[in-house]
Scaffold this motif. Structure first.
Motif, PDB file in Angstrom:
ATOM      1  N   ASN A 172      25.219  22.651   5.675  1.00  0.00           N
ATOM      2  CA  ASN A 172      25.968  21.931   6.698  1.00  0.00           C
ATOM      3  C   ASN A 172      25.072  21.691   7.896  1.00  0.00           C
ATOM      4  O   ASN A 172      24.172  22.475   8.183  1.00  0.00           O
ATOM      5  N   LYS A 173      25.355  20.634   8.628  1.00  0.00           N
ATOM      6  CA  LYS A 173      24.655  20.373   9.879  1.00  0.00           C
ATOM      7  C   LYS A 173      25.183  21.334  10.942  1.00  0.00           C
ATOM      8  O   LYS A 173      26.359  21.702  10.928  1.00  0.00           O
ATOM      9  N   LEU A 174      24.327  21.703  11.867  1.00  0.00           N
ATOM     10  CA  LEU A 174      24.772  22.519  12.992  1.00  0.00           C
ATOM     11  C   LEU A 174      25.869  21.798  13.765  1.00  0.00           C
ATOM     12  O   LEU A 174      26.807  22.423  14.254  1.00  0.00           O
ATOM     13  N   LYS A 182      18.387  29.576  18.861  1.00  0.00           N
ATOM     14  CA  LYS A 182      17.118  30.053  18.301  1.00  0.00           C
ATOM     15  C   LYS A 182      17.002  29.547  16.870  1.00  0.00           C
ATOM     16  O   LYS A 182      17.906  29.737  16.066  1.00  0.00           O
ATOM     17  N   ILE A 183      15.893  28.895  16.582  1.00  0.00           N
ATOM     18  CA  ILE A 183      15.638  28.333  15.259  1.00  0.00           C
ATOM     19  C   ILE A 183      14.419  29.041  14.670  1.00  0.00           C
ATOM     20  O   ILE A 183      13.348  29.035  15.267  1.00  0.00           O
ATOM     21  N   GLU A 207       9.496  28.797  16.910  1.00  0.00           N
ATOM     22  CA  GLU A 207       8.073  29.000  16.722  1.00  0.00           C
ATOM     23  C   GLU A 207       7.536  27.774  15.996  1.00  0.00           C
ATOM     24  O   GLU A 207       8.284  27.079  15.305  1.00  0.00           O
ATOM     25  N   SER A 208       6.261  27.517  16.178  1.00  0.00           N
ATOM     26  CA  SER A 208       5.685  26.340  15.557  1.00  0.00           C
ATOM     27  C   SER A 208       4.368  26.706  14.894  1.00  0.00           C
ATOM     28  O   SER A 208       3.484  27.280  15.538  1.00  0.00           O
ATOM     29  N   TYR A 240      11.185  24.228   8.488  1.00  0.00           N
ATOM     30  CA  TYR A 240      12.257  23.254   8.274  1.00  0.00           C
ATOM     31  C   TYR A 240      13.033  22.958   9.557  1.00  0.00           C
ATOM     32  O   TYR A 240      14.038  22.265   9.545  1.00  0.00           O
ATOM     33  N   LYS A 241      12.553  23.460  10.687  1.00  0.00           N
ATOM     34  CA  LYS A 241      13.312  23.372  11.942  1.00  0.00           C
ATOM     35  C   LYS A 241      13.541  21.945  12.417  1.00  0.00           C
ATOM     36  O   LYS A 241      14.563  21.658  13.012  1.00  0.00           O
TER      37      LYS A 241
END
Length: 111
Positions: free
Chosen positions: A27-29, A43-44, A70-71, A49-50
């Motif tokens: 589902n979408k947020l 927080k992701i 984070e990236s 996949y963020k």
């Protein structure tokens, strides 16, 4: 979306053909969080996949105060986007982007 337990421990999203996959519903947020709620912190941490998760949160980002993520270019490369794409997307919602350079120093990313 498809998952597998045959990939590394960092990410079990199946994006390669020819491996054993399990189909899951997502589902979408935007569809999970009531539209009247203000979000103080989102927080992701979903291993590369963020960008897609945030695209599914376009309605809630406008009422979100802070997004922490984070990236890591290597984990994003498999999904064909870069950190600069993610930063640009968040800036379109009015977010200022900061980077933690050590345990106590934060700097704003200008470009």
């Amino acid at each position: 979306m498809y998952f597998t337990d045959l990939l590394d421990d960092q990410n079990h999203i199946a994006y390669k053909n020819g491996i054993k996959m399990i189909k899951i519903w997502v589902n979408k947020l935007d569809d999970l969080i009531p539209s009247e709620n203000r979000i103080q912190l989102l927080k992701i941490d979903i291993e590369g996949y963020k960008f897609f998760a945030l695209q599914g949160a376009s309605r809630i980002l406008g009422r979100t105060d802070v997004v922490i993520f984070e990236s890591w270019e290597k984990s994003q490369k498999q999904y064909h986007y870069k950190t600069c794409d993610l930063i640009s997307y968040l800036r379109d919602f009015g977010f200022l982007i900061y980077r933690i350079e050590d345990d106590s120093f934060y700097s704003q990313i200008k470009n």
